[in-house]
Design a protein around this motif. Structure first.
Motif, PDB file in Angstrom:
ATOM      1  N   MET A 278     -18.191   8.365  27.436  1.00  0.00           N
ATOM      2  CA  MET A 278     -17.176   7.237  26.787  1.00  0.00           C
ATOM      3  C   MET A 278     -16.015   7.516  26.613  1.00  0.00           C
ATOM      4  SD  MET A 278     -16.866   6.763  22.659  1.00  0.00           S
ATOM      5  CE  MET A 278     -17.310   8.187  21.822  1.00  0.00           C
ATOM      6  N   THR A 279     -15.314   5.922  26.944  1.00  0.00           N
ATOM      7  CA  THR A 279     -13.920   5.887  27.581  1.00  0.00           C
ATOM      8  C   THR A 279     -12.991   6.028  26.138  1.00  0.00           C
ATOM      9  OG1 THR A 279     -14.910   4.669  29.700  1.00  0.00           O
ATOM     10  CG2 THR A 279     -12.700   4.114  28.328  1.00  0.00           C
ATOM     11  N   THR A 280     -12.296   6.516  25.823  1.00  0.00           N
ATOM     12  CA  THR A 280     -11.363   6.476  24.689  1.00  0.00           C
ATOM     13  C   THR A 280      -9.552   5.863  24.900  1.00  0.00           C
ATOM     14  OG1 THR A 280     -11.088   8.531  24.584  1.00  0.00           O
ATOM     15  CG2 THR A 280     -12.599   7.726  23.733  1.00  0.00           C
ATOM     16  N   LYS A 281      -9.295   5.340  23.861  1.00  0.00           N
ATOM     17  CA  LYS A 281      -8.079   4.540  23.905  1.00  0.00           C
ATOM     18  C   LYS A 281      -7.694   5.245  22.849  1.00  0.00           C
ATOM     19  CE  LYS A 281      -7.279   1.057  27.550  1.00  0.00           C
ATOM     20  NZ  LYS A 281      -7.028  -0.386  27.604  1.00  0.00           N
ATOM     21  N   ASP A 282      -6.824   6.037  22.239  1.00  0.00           N
ATOM     22  CA  ASP A 282      -5.528   6.803  21.231  1.00  0.00           C
ATOM     23  C   ASP A 282      -4.374   5.410  20.981  1.00  0.00           C
ATOM     24  OD1 ASP A 282      -7.976   8.404  21.952  1.00  0.00           O
ATOM     25  OD2 ASP A 282      -6.491  10.108  21.749  1.00  0.00           O
ATOM     26  N   TYR A 283      -4.662   5.427  19.709  1.00  0.00           N
ATOM     27  CA  TYR A 283      -3.477   4.143  19.039  1.00  0.00           C
ATOM     28  C   TYR A 283      -2.817   5.048  17.748  1.00  0.00           C
ATOM     29  CZ  TYR A 283      -5.424   0.584  22.406  1.00  0.00           C
ATOM     30  OH  TYR A 283      -5.207   0.344  22.918  1.00  0.00           O
ATOM     31  N   PHE A 284      -1.505   5.588  17.633  1.00  0.00           N
ATOM     32  CA  PHE A 284      -0.482   5.784  16.659  1.00  0.00           C
ATOM     33  C   PHE A 284      -0.327   4.757  15.982  1.00  0.00           C
ATOM     34  CE2 PHE A 284       2.665   7.536  13.645  1.00  0.00           C
ATOM     35  CZ  PHE A 284       2.009   8.762  13.412  1.00  0.00           C
ATOM     36  N   LEU A 285      -0.508   4.360  14.841  1.00  0.00           N
ATOM     37  CA  LEU A 285       0.446   2.945  13.709  1.00  0.00           C
ATOM     38  C   LEU A 285       0.865   3.373  12.967  1.00  0.00           C
ATOM     39  CD1 LEU A 285      -3.325   0.848  14.660  1.00  0.00           C
ATOM     40  CD2 LEU A 285      -1.555   0.992  15.711  1.00  0.00           C
ATOM     41  N   ALA A 286       1.897   2.596  12.889  1.00  0.00           N
ATOM     42  CA  ALA A 286       2.848   2.916  11.600  1.00  0.00           C
ATOM     43  C   ALA A 286       2.308   2.472  10.594  1.00  0.00           C
ATOM     44  CB  ALA A 286       4.505   2.538  12.196  1.00  0.00           C
ATOM     45  N   ASP A 287       1.887   1.703  10.750  1.00  0.00           N
ATOM     46  CA  ASP A 287       1.841   0.309   9.113  1.00  0.00           C
ATOM     47  C   ASP A 287       0.528  -0.321   9.277  1.00  0.00           C
ATOM     48  OD1 ASP A 287       3.309  -1.183  10.741  1.00  0.00           O
ATOM     49  OD2 ASP A 287       4.774  -0.673   9.734  1.00  0.00           O
TER      50      ASP A 287
ATOM     51  N   VAL B  66      -9.222   5.698  17.299  1.00  0.00           N
ATOM     52  CA  VAL B  66      -9.272   6.159  18.550  1.00  0.00           C
ATOM     53  C   VAL B  66     -10.394   4.936  19.079  1.00  0.00           C
ATOM     54  CG1 VAL B  66     -10.777   7.059  20.116  1.00  0.00           C
ATOM     55  CG2 VAL B  66      -8.827   8.368  18.797  1.00  0.00           C
ATOM     56  N   LEU B  67     -10.625   4.595  19.870  1.00  0.00           N
ATOM     57  CA  LEU B  67     -11.118   3.176  20.401  1.00  0.00           C
ATOM     58  C   LEU B  67     -12.532   3.599  21.202  1.00  0.00           C
ATOM     59  CD1 LEU B  67      -8.956   1.295  18.955  1.00  0.00           C
ATOM     60  CD2 LEU B  67      -9.931  -0.285  20.173  1.00  0.00           C
ATOM     61  N   GLY B  68     -13.685   3.658  21.170  1.00  0.00           N
ATOM     62  CA  GLY B  68     -14.505   4.352  22.370  1.00  0.00           C
ATOM     63  C   GLY B  68     -15.298   3.281  22.381  1.00  0.00           C
ATOM     64  N   ALA B  69     -15.362   3.386  24.208  1.00  0.00           N
ATOM     65  CA  ALA B  69     -16.582   2.440  25.458  1.00  0.00           C
ATOM     66  C   ALA B  69     -17.739   2.444  25.213  1.00  0.00           C
ATOM     67  CB  ALA B  69     -15.441   1.671  25.555  1.00  0.00           C
ATOM     68  N   LEU B  70     -18.661   2.815  24.561  1.00  0.00           N
ATOM     69  CA  LEU B  70     -20.195   3.477  24.797  1.00  0.00           C
ATOM     70  C   LEU B  70     -21.312   2.451  25.938  1.00  0.00           C
ATOM     71  CD1 LEU B  70     -19.164   3.395  21.226  1.00  0.00           C
ATOM     72  CD2 LEU B  70     -20.454   5.077  21.860  1.00  0.00           C
ATOM     73  N   THR B  71     -20.893   1.027  25.961  1.00  0.00           N
ATOM     74  CA  THR B  71     -21.485  -0.047  27.120  1.00  0.00           C
ATOM     75  C   THR B  71     -20.975  -0.043  28.326  1.00  0.00           C
ATOM     76  OG1 THR B  71     -20.802  -1.892  25.707  1.00  0.00           O
ATOM     77  CG2 THR B  71     -22.874  -0.444  25.265  1.00  0.00           C
ATOM     78  N   THR B  72     -21.155  -0.797  29.227  1.00  0.00           N
ATOM     79  CA  THR B  72     -20.360  -1.123  30.587  1.00  0.00           C
ATOM     80  C   THR B  72     -19.447  -2.239  29.593  1.00  0.00           C
ATOM     81  OG1 THR B  72     -22.112  -0.367  31.813  1.00  0.00           O
ATOM     82  CG2 THR B  72     -20.369  -2.644  32.244  1.00  0.00           C
ATOM     83  N   ARG B  73     -19.578  -3.485  28.945  1.00  0.00           N
ATOM     84  CA  ARG B  73     -19.321  -4.907  29.109  1.00  0.00           C
ATOM     85  C   ARG B  73     -18.165  -3.814  27.443  1.00  0.00           C
ATOM     86  NH1 ARG B  73     -21.169  -8.620  23.458  1.00  0.00           N
ATOM     87  NH2 ARG B  73     -18.984 -11.080  24.171  1.00  0.00           N
TER      88      ARG B  73
END
Length: 158
Positions: A1-10, A143-150
């Motif tokens: 799984m491809t992931t991107k992490d984000y820290f969001l203050a508000d 954490v946004l994870g991509a589980l398919t090609t799309r």
């Protein structure tokens, strides 16, 4: 799984990320005429509905975005999409989705936003993107994870 992490203050940062993802989805809509499924995972109050509101409004919905906690689903007809926002927190059994006609919600050009998707396991479509929202003191970690090609194509454009 491809992931991107984000820290969001508000909350504005959470809404901005939701808008960014919606804009990426809009940019790729002409070549994608199938169902896009996004799972939202997190504790009560973590920001799943807030993220959904920002996403739906960024796709073009002008009115309020209601929490589907008691209705299980709220639907929004937009110019290019039919968006179905599910909140399965109160779902007792995944089979209840069959009784409510889940297959009728899975037409082309449809986006499924599913909060508490584990409660619909085996009946909900598998996710293209899974968004995990966790508390980080007064902020949020996503954490946004991509589980398919799309899903990977969309995350690559974020």
């Amino acid at each position: 799984m491809t992931t991107k992490d984000y820290f969001l203050a508000d909350e504005p940062a959470l809404l901005a990320l939701a808008e960014t993802l919606a804009n990426v989805v809009k940019a790729g809509q002409s070549k994608a005429k199938q169902v896009l499924t996004i799972y939202l995972i997190g504790e009560l109050g973590a920001g799943k509905t807030t993220f959904s509101r920002g996403f739906i409004q960024a796709l073009g919905h002008q009115g309020k975005v209601k929490s589907p906690t008691y209705t299980l689903v709220e639907s929004y007809q937009l110019d290019a999409w039919q968006v179905h926002h599910f909140d399965l927190y109160r779902l007792a059994d995944p089979e209840e989705l069959e009784f409510m006609g889940i297959r009728d919600y899975l037409d082309s050009n449809t986006i499924i936003l599913a909060e508490w998707p584990q409660r619909g396991a085996g009946v909900l479509p598998e996710p293209d993107i899974e968004i995990s929202i966790d508390y980080a003191e007064t902020a949020r970690k996503l954490v946004l994870g991509a589980l398919t090609t799309r899903g990977r194509e969309l995350l690559d454009k974020l």
